[in-house]
Design a protein around this motif. Structure first.
Motif, PDB file in Angstrom:
ATOM      1  N   GLU A  61      -0.433  -9.669   2.248  1.00 24.16           N
ATOM      2  CA  GLU A  61      -1.687 -10.396   1.998  1.00 24.16           C
ATOM      3  C   GLU A  61      -1.469 -11.503   0.963  1.00 24.16           C
ATOM      4  N   PHE A  62      -0.708 -11.188  -0.059  1.00 23.18           N
ATOM      5  CA  PHE A  62      -0.444 -12.197  -1.095  1.00 23.18           C
ATOM      6  C   PHE A  62       0.319 -13.378  -0.490  1.00 23.18           C
ATOM      7  N   ARG A  75       0.287 -14.405   2.559  1.00 22.79           N
ATOM      8  CA  ARG A  75      -0.657 -15.168   3.372  1.00 22.79           C
ATOM      9  C   ARG A  75      -1.537 -16.050   2.494  1.00 22.79           C
ATOM     10  N   PHE A  76      -1.984 -15.472   1.399  1.00 24.48           N
ATOM     11  CA  PHE A  76      -2.817 -16.232   0.465  1.00 24.48           C
ATOM     12  C   PHE A  76      -2.062 -17.437  -0.077  1.00 24.48           C
ATOM     13  N   VAL A  77      -0.797 -17.223  -0.444  1.00 24.51           N
ATOM     14  CA  VAL A  77      -0.003 -18.319  -1.009  1.00 24.51           C
ATOM     15  C   VAL A  77       0.192 -19.426   0.020  1.00 24.51           C
ATOM     16  N   LYS A 120      -0.428  -5.259   0.580  1.00 24.44           N
ATOM     17  CA  LYS A 120      -0.816  -6.210  -0.473  1.00 24.44           C
ATOM     18  C   LYS A 120       0.200  -7.339  -0.589  1.00 24.44           C
ATOM     19  N   VAL A 121       1.464  -7.019  -0.469  1.00 29.36           N
ATOM     20  CA  VAL A 121       2.483  -8.055  -0.574  1.00 29.36           C
ATOM     21  C   VAL A 121       2.315  -9.059   0.562  1.00 29.36           C
TER      22      VAL A 121
END
Lengths: 116, 116
Positions: free
Chosen positions: B95-96, B98-100, B92-93
Motif C-alpha cells: 500500500e505504501f 502504491r501511495f508513493v 502495508k508495504v
DNA sequence: CAAATATATATAAGTTTTTTATATATTAAA
DNA sequence: TTTAATATATAAAAAACTTATATATATTTG
C-alpha cells in the motif's frame, strides 16, 4: 481500484497543495481535490474537511494569498503562492523525496547476500 | 544532515514496525528505534513516545505477540508477528508503495511537453 | 416542475496520532 | 559520582484528520 486507506496521506497534505499551486499558479479548493483525484486515478482523494483547514493554515502562515471571484453566480476562492510559499513548496517536495528514499531503505526486500 | 521534520512519518509508523519485525523475526522497542536510525543514517528517528503506543496498539489489534526477557538485569520486551501481523506487514508495504507512486505523479516536475 | 447531481466553501465535533515531558531503573564509562 | 547508554512506559497537550453537517447555486434527469 480502491484508494489506499489514506493513512499515508497524513503529513503530506501541505506538500501536495503547495506543489500543485507552484505548478498551476492559481487554483481554488474544489479544483485541487479534482486535480489530485484525476492525476492519481482516484488513488489519492482529498476530503474537504481536511483540505480547507490546511488551506486556511497555509494562508495564516503567509504561504498563500487569496482572491475571491464570482464565477457563474458561485463564489470561488483562488489561492496563489507568496514568495515564501514558493520556497516552501520546493523545500517540502525535496524533503518528501528524501523521506521516501529513507523509507525505501527500510521497506526494500531484504537482500539474500548471495551476490558479491 | 538533519533529519526530515518527520511530518511525513505520520501514518507510516505501523508500516515500519511491521516490516522490520517481518524481516528480523523478533525485536524489542529500543532495538527498533536504533535499527531505523542506523539504516536511514539518522534520516528517520522514531521517538519512544510514538513508538510504544503503536506497539501496544498493534498488540491489541492482534498483530503482535510479546515475550518479556531479562537481559543483563534489565527487562526487555520482545515483539513477534502473529500470522495476521505478517499478512498486514506485506499489505502495508505494498500500500505504501502504491501511495508513493501516486505521490510521484503529483510531485514530479511538470513536463515541458517538448518531446513527442 | 421536482429531484438529483455537480459545483463550491466552510465549520464543528470527535477521534486518532504524535509530540513533549516525565518517571523509573540498570550498567558502563568518564 | 555524574553522565551516557540501555530499556520501557505513561500522561498531558497539541496537531491532524475524519465524519457529519450546513449553506447555496447551476445543471441535468425524470
Amino acid at each position: 481500484m480502491e484508494a489506499t486507506s489514506n493513512e499515508f496521506l497524513r503529513g503530506t497534505l501541505k506538500t501536495i497543495v503547495l506543489k500543485l499551486l507552484a505548478e498551476q499558479g492559481r487554483m481554488y479548493g474544489y479544483e485541487i481535490t479534482q486535480s489530485v483525484k484525476e492525476r492519481t486515478n482516484g488513488e489519492i482523494t482529498l476530503t474537504f474537511g481536511a483540505l480547507y483547514p490546511v488551506l486556511h493554515k497555509l494562508e495564516q502562515e503567509g504561504f498563500l494569498l487569496t482572491e475571491s471571484e464570482e464565477v457563474d453566480g458561485r463564489l470561488r476562492k483562488y489561492y496563489t503562492l507568496t514568495p515564501s510559499g514558493s520556497a516552501t513548496a520546493i523545500q517540502k517536495v525535496s524533503e518528501f523525496e528524501r523521506f521516501v528514499e529513507a523509507m525505501q531503505i527500510l521497506l526494500q526486500p531484504q537482500q539474500g547476500l548471495s551476490i558479491g
